[in-house]
Design an enzyme around this catalytic site. Structure first.
Site, mmCIF file in Angstrom:
data_model
loop_
_atom_site.group_PDB
_atom_site.id
_atom_site.type_symbol
_atom_site.label_atom_id
_atom_site.label_comp_id
_atom_site.label_asym_id
_atom_site.label_seq_id
_atom_site.Cartn_x
_atom_site.Cartn_y
_atom_site.Cartn_z
ATOM 1 N N ARG A 90 -9.140 0.856 9.569
ATOM 2 C CA ARG A 90 -8.570 -0.450 9.933
ATOM 3 C C ARG A 90 -9.631 -1.351 10.550
ATOM 4 O O ARG A 90 -9.351 -2.497 10.862
ATOM 5 C CB ARG A 90 -7.536 -0.188 10.987
ATOM 6 C CG ARG A 90 -6.079 -0.536 10.973
ATOM 7 C CD ARG A 90 -5.309 -0.911 9.841
ATOM 8 N NE ARG A 90 -3.984 -1.347 10.241
ATOM 9 C CZ ARG A 90 -2.845 -0.750 9.891
ATOM 10 N NH1 ARG A 90 -2.856 0.301 9.117
ATOM 11 N NH2 ARG A 90 -1.703 -1.240 10.283
ATOM 12 N N ARG B 29 11.863 -1.768 11.078
ATOM 13 C CA ARG B 29 10.810 -1.422 12.042
ATOM 14 C C ARG B 29 10.699 -2.533 13.084
ATOM 15 O O ARG B 29 10.759 -3.710 12.739
ATOM 16 C CB ARG B 29 9.468 -1.281 11.313
ATOM 17 C CG ARG B 29 9.283 0.064 10.651
ATOM 18 C CD ARG B 29 8.084 0.110 9.744
ATOM 19 N NE ARG B 29 6.840 -0.424 10.289
ATOM 20 C CZ ARG B 29 5.665 -0.353 9.657
ATOM 21 N NH1 ARG B 29 5.573 0.220 8.474
ATOM 22 N NH2 ARG B 29 4.580 -0.859 10.200
ATOM 23 N N ARG C 78 12.046 -5.656 4.657
ATOM 24 C CA ARG C 78 11.795 -4.221 4.503
ATOM 25 C C ARG C 78 12.745 -3.408 5.391
ATOM 26 O O ARG C 78 13.016 -3.763 6.533
ATOM 27 C CB ARG C 78 10.349 -3.905 4.906
ATOM 28 C CG ARG C 78 10.026 -2.423 4.890
ATOM 29 C CD ARG C 78 8.558 -2.160 4.778
ATOM 30 N NE ARG C 78 7.809 -2.469 5.995
ATOM 31 C CZ ARG C 78 6.487 -2.314 6.089
ATOM 32 N NH1 ARG C 78 5.781 -1.878 5.070
ATOM 33 N NH2 ARG C 78 5.871 -2.613 7.211
ATOM 34 N N LYS D 83 0.844 -1.213 0.000
ATOM 35 C CA LYS D 83 0.000 0.000 0.000
ATOM 36 C C LYS D 83 0.874 1.256 0.000
ATOM 37 O O LYS D 83 0.667 2.173 -0.796
ATOM 38 C CB LYS D 83 -0.933 0.029 1.225
ATOM 39 C CG LYS D 83 -1.862 -1.153 1.333
ATOM 40 C CD LYS D 83 -2.843 -1.027 2.488
ATOM 41 C CE LYS D 83 -2.194 -0.980 3.868
ATOM 42 N NZ LYS D 83 -1.500 -2.230 4.265
ATOM 43 N N ARG E 114 0.358 -9.043 13.732
ATOM 44 C CA ARG E 114 -0.273 -8.049 12.845
ATOM 45 C C ARG E 114 -1.185 -8.736 11.832
ATOM 46 O O ARG E 114 -2.250 -8.226 11.498
ATOM 47 C CB ARG E 114 0.808 -7.221 12.128
ATOM 48 C CG ARG E 114 1.507 -6.262 13.090
ATOM 49 C CD ARG E 114 2.805 -5.745 12.523
ATOM 50 N NE ARG E 114 2.614 -4.850 11.416
ATOM 51 C CZ ARG E 114 3.558 -4.593 10.495
ATOM 52 N NH1 ARG E 114 4.732 -5.192 10.568
ATOM 53 N NH2 ARG E 114 3.322 -3.742 9.534
#
Ligand code: AMP
Length: 216
Positions: free
Chosen positions: A88, A160, A127, A13, A171
Site C-alpha cells: 500500500r 463496511r 457494496r 481488486k 480512503r
C-alpha cells in the site's frame, strides 16, 4: 504466478481476485480481509488495527508486513498468489521485494485497475459484505438473490463502516497520497500492466485474462 493487484478502493481488486484465484488455482491474499478477521476475533493485531481501519487510515507497516510474511510462507503459496491491498506504500513494496528475493520468487506482474472516482464512489456506497464468509455484493449491479442474505452461505450482509461516504473520501486521499506512487514504482521495474477498472465485471475480467496469459 505471483501477481500484485493495484488500484484504489472499489476498483474491483477483491471481486476479480476471487475469480482469478479459482481459475489459476492460487490463493487470493487480501490484507484487508485478514485484518477484518483479526478485528472480528479481537486478536492483539485486530485491536491495534481497528482504529486505523475505521478512519480509513493505513494500519502501521510493521503490523501488516508481519501478517503477510506469515501468510506467504504458507504451503499454498508455492505456486503463486494474488496480492490484494498489499503493498500500500513504497516501504511495504520494498519489504515485499526483499521478502520474495529471499526465496527467489519475485513478483511477476502488477495489474493496475485504473478506475475513476465516480465509479469508485458508486461501487463502494452500494457494496455489501457477508458477515460470515466475506463474499461481496453490489446492491445495484450484483445483488444477492434474497435481500440482505449471502447467496453462498446464508450469512447476513452488512455495509463496511469504512464504506460510508465520509470515510471513502479519506480512503481516496490516503490512496492518492501513499499508494498511487506504487504505479511508478512498478512501471520502472517493467512489471506494470493496466486494466480498465471502469468496465463492468465480465469485460474487465476478460482484460485480466488477456493480460495474465502472457505471464502464466
Ligand atoms: P481493503 O479491504 O483493502 O480496502 O482494506 C481495508 C483497510 O484495511 C484499509 O483502509 C486499511 O486501514 C487496512 N489495510 C489493508 N491493507 C493494508 C496495508 N497493506 N497497509 C496498511 N493498511 C492496510
Amino acid at each position: 504466478m505471483r501477481v500484485v493487484l493495484l488500484g484504489p478502493p472499489g476498483a474491483g481488486k477483491g471481486t476479480h481476485a476471487v475469480d482469478l484465484s479459482k481459475e489459476y488455482g492460487i490463493p487470493h491474499i487480501s490484507t484487508g480481509d485478514m485484518l477484518r478477521a483479526a478485528v472480528k476475533a479481537q486478536t492483539e493485531i485486530g485491536i491495534k488495527a481497528k482504529g486505523f481501519m475505521d478512519k480509513g487510515e493505513l494500519v502501521p507497516d510493521a503490523v501488516v508486513v508481519s501478517i503477510i510474511r506469515e501468510r506467504l510462507a504458507g504451503k499454498d503459496c508455492k505456486n503463486g498468489f494474488l496480492l490484494d491491498g498489499f503493498p500500500r506504500n513504497n516501504a511495504q513494496a520494498k519489504m515485499l521485494d526483499e521478502m520474495l528475493a529471499g526465496i527467489g520468487a519475485p513478483v511477476q506482474a502488477v495489474v493496475y485497475l485504473e478506475t475513476s472516482n465516480a465509479t469508485i464512489i458508486r461501487r463502494l456506497t452500494n457494496r455489501r459484505v457477508c458477515k460470515s464468509c466475506g463474499a461481496t455484493y453490489n446492491v445495484l449491479t450484483m445483488p444477492p438473490k434474497k435481500e440482505g442474505v449471502c447467496d453462498l452461505c446464508g450469512g447476513a450482509l452488512y455495509q463496511r463502516t469504512d464504506d460510508l461516504e465520509s470515510t471513502i473520501m479519506n480512503r481516496l486521499k490516503v490512496y492518492a497520497d501513499q499508494t498511487a506512487d506504487l504505479i511508478d514504482y512498478y512501471k520502472k521495474k517493467g512489471l506494470l500492466k493496466v486494466v480498465n477498472g471502469d468496465l463492468d465485471r465480465s469485460a474487465a475480467y476478460k482484460e485480466f485474462q488477456k493480460t495474465l496469459a502472457s505471464i502464466s
